[in-house]
Motif scaffolding. Structure first.
Motif, PDB file in Angstrom:
ATOM      1  N   CYS A 171      -0.440   6.760  -1.514  1.00 32.50           N
ATOM      2  CA  CYS A 171      -1.753   6.152  -1.224  1.00 32.50           C
ATOM      3  C   CYS A 171      -2.706   6.398  -2.382  1.00 32.50           C
ATOM      4  O   CYS A 171      -2.877   7.533  -2.828  1.00 32.50           O
ATOM      5  N   CYS A 174      -7.590   3.151  -2.206  1.00 31.75           N
ATOM      6  CA  CYS A 174      -8.351   1.958  -2.603  1.00 31.75           C
ATOM      7  C   CYS A 174      -9.282   1.453  -1.508  1.00 31.75           C
ATOM      8  O   CYS A 174     -10.279   0.799  -1.792  1.00 31.75           O
ATOM      9  N   CYS A 177      -7.077  -1.001   3.274  1.00 24.25           N
ATOM     10  CA  CYS A 177      -6.706  -0.905   4.693  1.00 24.25           C
ATOM     11  C   CYS A 177      -7.944  -1.015   5.570  1.00 24.25           C
ATOM     12  O   CYS A 177      -7.932  -1.667   6.616  1.00 24.25           O
ATOM     13  N   CYS A 236      -2.016  -3.133   2.232  1.00 24.06           N
ATOM     14  CA  CYS A 236      -1.854  -1.919   1.414  1.00 24.06           C
ATOM     15  C   CYS A 236      -1.015  -2.196   0.167  1.00 24.06           C
ATOM     16  O   CYS A 236       0.141  -2.614   0.276  1.00 24.06           O
TER      17      CYS A 236
END
Ligand code: SF4
Ligand code: FES
Length: 269
Positions: A171, A174, A177, A236
């Motif tokens: 992850c 960013c 999501c 994502c």
């Protein structure tokens, strides 16, 4: 066509940009339309914005503000809604990895910032994602013994568990999501951060307090609740599995039933 704008042999294209312009969080904001002419299909989406900005600056206008850093999909800085999709139409792709060949000559491209209460707009396409940093911050440290070096094989981690932890650790923070979720939930982000430690033995000593604090902070920041819609997973760029959300929920329920001392000292939850 200037040399700088000619990449490869593909035919250049003209597109119309409809871009959200907003001076500050206090400004109501508005859409502005720009012609992006003679764009190489080999340009990245951000290079195309740079190109448009060069013309805006030459014309004495304010350039379109957007975030970027690595431009190779690893830092999590970039991100905007492109035709209503977080990071645009390509799966598993951050905005900086998107290329103009994804679009067709004559297309109209609508570009907006992430829209979520917890992500106030700073300017144009730039939003404040400090809420995600604060969730990570309350997670705290992982205990590590200092002193003599421990043999790498002393703590055994199964391959499947190591792979799951590594996948969760991919992850990049960013916020796509959150932007993609109709509830503006940060469950995928938070669960990825919780999972990467909860899966590994090194993350176990603070496991209980960590999940309680991070979930509480997620709620405090004003993110919505997860109702298992799954848009987060589609948006994502790192293909974080939605299973991480189920793991976060299990971790949270187990933590709530733990003795008060393991919940962080005072038992406050
Ligand atoms: S879970 Fe995916 S979309 Fe959400 S912040 Fe991490 S990398 Fe970005
Ligand atoms: S600029 Fe770093 S992920 Fe896009």
């Amino acid at each position: 066509m200037s040399e700088a704008h000619s990449h490869g042999n593909s035919k250049n294209m003209n597109v119309t940009l409809v871009v959200w312009r907003q001076g500050s969080s206090a400004d109501p904001g508005r859409f502005e339309t720009y012609a992006a002419k003679d764009v190489s299909p080999d340009m990245s989406f951000l290079e195309m914005l740079d190109y448009v900005n060069e013309d805006l600056i030459k014309a004495g206008q304010d350039p379109i503000e957007f975030d970027s850093d690595c431009r190779e999909g690893i830092c999590g800085s970039c991100g905007c809604m492109i035709n209503g999709q977080a990071h645009g139409p390509e799966l598993g792709t951050a905005t900086c990895q998107l290329h103009m060949r994804t679009f067709k000559d004559g297309d109209t491209i609508v570009i907006e910032p992430w829209r979520a209460r917890a992500f106030p707009v700073i300017r144009d396409l730039v939003v404040d994602r400090g809420a995600l940093d604060r969730i990570v911050s309350v997670g705290g440290y992982t205990s590590a013994k200092s002193g003599r070096h421990i043999d790498a094989n002393a703590i055994l981690v199964g391959k499947d568990v190591a792979d799951q932890a590594m996948d969760a650790a991919a992850c990049i923070g960013c916020g796509a999501c959150v932007a993609a979720c109709p509830n503006a939930s940060a469950a995928l982000f938070t669960s990825a951060k919780i999972s990467q430690y909860a899966l590994l033995p090194q993350g176990h000593p603070e496991r209980t307090q960590r999940v309680i604090r991070m979930v509480q902070q997620m709620d405090k920041e004003g993110f919505g609740n997860c109702s298992n819609i799954g848009e987060c997973r589609s948006a994502c760029p790192k293909d974080i599995s939605i299973d991480t959300i189920a793991r976060m929920r299990r971790e949270f329920v187990v933590a709530l039933t733990a003795p008060p001392a393991r919940q962080g000292g005072d038992g406050a939850i």
